[in-house]
Design an enzyme around this catalytic site. Structure first.
Site, PDB file in Angstrom:
ATOM      1  CB  VAL A  79     -49.779   7.764  53.151  1.00  0.00           C
ATOM      2  CG1 VAL A  79     -51.198   8.078  53.610  1.00  0.00           C
ATOM      3  CG2 VAL A  79     -49.770   7.291  51.699  1.00  0.00           C
ATOM      4  CG  HIS A 136     -45.438  15.121  60.493  1.00  0.00           C
ATOM      5  ND1 HIS A 136     -45.809  16.439  60.383  1.00  0.00           N
ATOM      6  CD2 HIS A 136     -46.498  14.409  60.076  1.00  0.00           C
ATOM      7  CE1 HIS A 136     -47.037  16.511  59.903  1.00  0.00           C
ATOM      8  NE2 HIS A 136     -47.475  15.275  59.709  1.00  0.00           N
ATOM      9  CG  LEU A 137     -47.052   8.089  61.540  1.00  0.00           C
ATOM     10  CD1 LEU A 137     -46.117   6.968  61.959  1.00  0.00           C
ATOM     11  CD2 LEU A 137     -48.444   7.858  62.076  1.00  0.00           C
ATOM     12  CG  HIS A 138     -43.061  10.012  57.038  1.00  0.00           C
ATOM     13  ND1 HIS A 138     -42.496  10.669  58.107  1.00  0.00           N
ATOM     14  CD2 HIS A 138     -42.037   9.452  56.361  1.00  0.00           C
ATOM     15  CE1 HIS A 138     -41.182  10.515  58.078  1.00  0.00           C
ATOM     16  NE2 HIS A 138     -40.875   9.772  57.022  1.00  0.00           N
ATOM     17  CB  VAL A 139     -47.289   5.098  55.746  1.00  0.00           C
ATOM     18  CG1 VAL A 139     -47.208   3.662  55.223  1.00  0.00           C
ATOM     19  CG2 VAL A 139     -47.965   5.148  57.114  1.00  0.00           C
TER      20      VAL A 139
END
Length: 181
Positions: A79, A136-139
């Protein structure tokens, strides 16, 4: 490894040809790439709606959920904000709220589709923390089962994924909560 003991069984081979592109990458190849956009930016540059071709499961106004192309287990969802941002602190309020709403929806879909014993949710901020795409941050949201780590992970530094990405997408999409934000 093998021994001559009659009680030792030979280890079999697991073929995963679809991972060839990933393991064949070299620093030289990466440096020759003049397009510095991340895989996430490429997905959202076309403003793609969720579909099996781009593995996008859900898209909100600011964030989206996609399948991990190199999953740890089946059903491994990422996400992320659509905008290139590397840190939680740099998210706008709307992005922050929608990111965690996306995580909630992803965990609901994973629970419904896979019936796991648990779920791992994690964020690696920065290369030193293990972020593979630190800009690019992602969970990460992924199902876990008791005893799901096999000898492959500890001995061969490999994972065995029992279904294709297309199958994972079908399964998660069929179980994705379609409720308004």
């Amino acid at each position: 490894f093998m021994t001559n003991s009659p009680r030792t069984k030979a280890l079999g081979q697991i073929w995963a040809g679809w991972r060839k592109e990933y393991v064949a990458r070299t620093p030289d190849t990466a440096e020759k790439n003049t397009d510095r956009s991340s895989v996430f930016e490429k997905i959202f540059a076309t403003n793609s709606e969720p579909n099996k071709d781009n593995y996008v499961l859900w898209q909100g106004s600011y964030c989206a959920a996609v399948l991990n192309l190199y999953p740890y287990v089946s059903g491994h969802v990422l996400v992320l904000p659509k905008r290139k941002v590397g840190d939680l602190a740099n998210l706008d309020k709307e992005e922050y709220l929608e990111l965690w709403e996306g995580v909630r929806l992803a965990t609901q879909a994973i629970q419904s589709a896979y019936k796991p014993d648990g779920i791992n949710i994690g964020v690696n901020i920065g290369e030193a923390a293990g972020a593979s795409i630190p800009e690019h941050l992602h969970v990460h949201c992924l199902p876990r089962w008791k005893g799901d780590t096999t000898f492959l992970t500890s001995v061969a530094e490999s994972r065995m994924i029992p279904e294709t990405l297309s199958s994972s997408w079908d399964r998660l999409q069929a179980n994705w909560p379609h409720e308004p934000l």
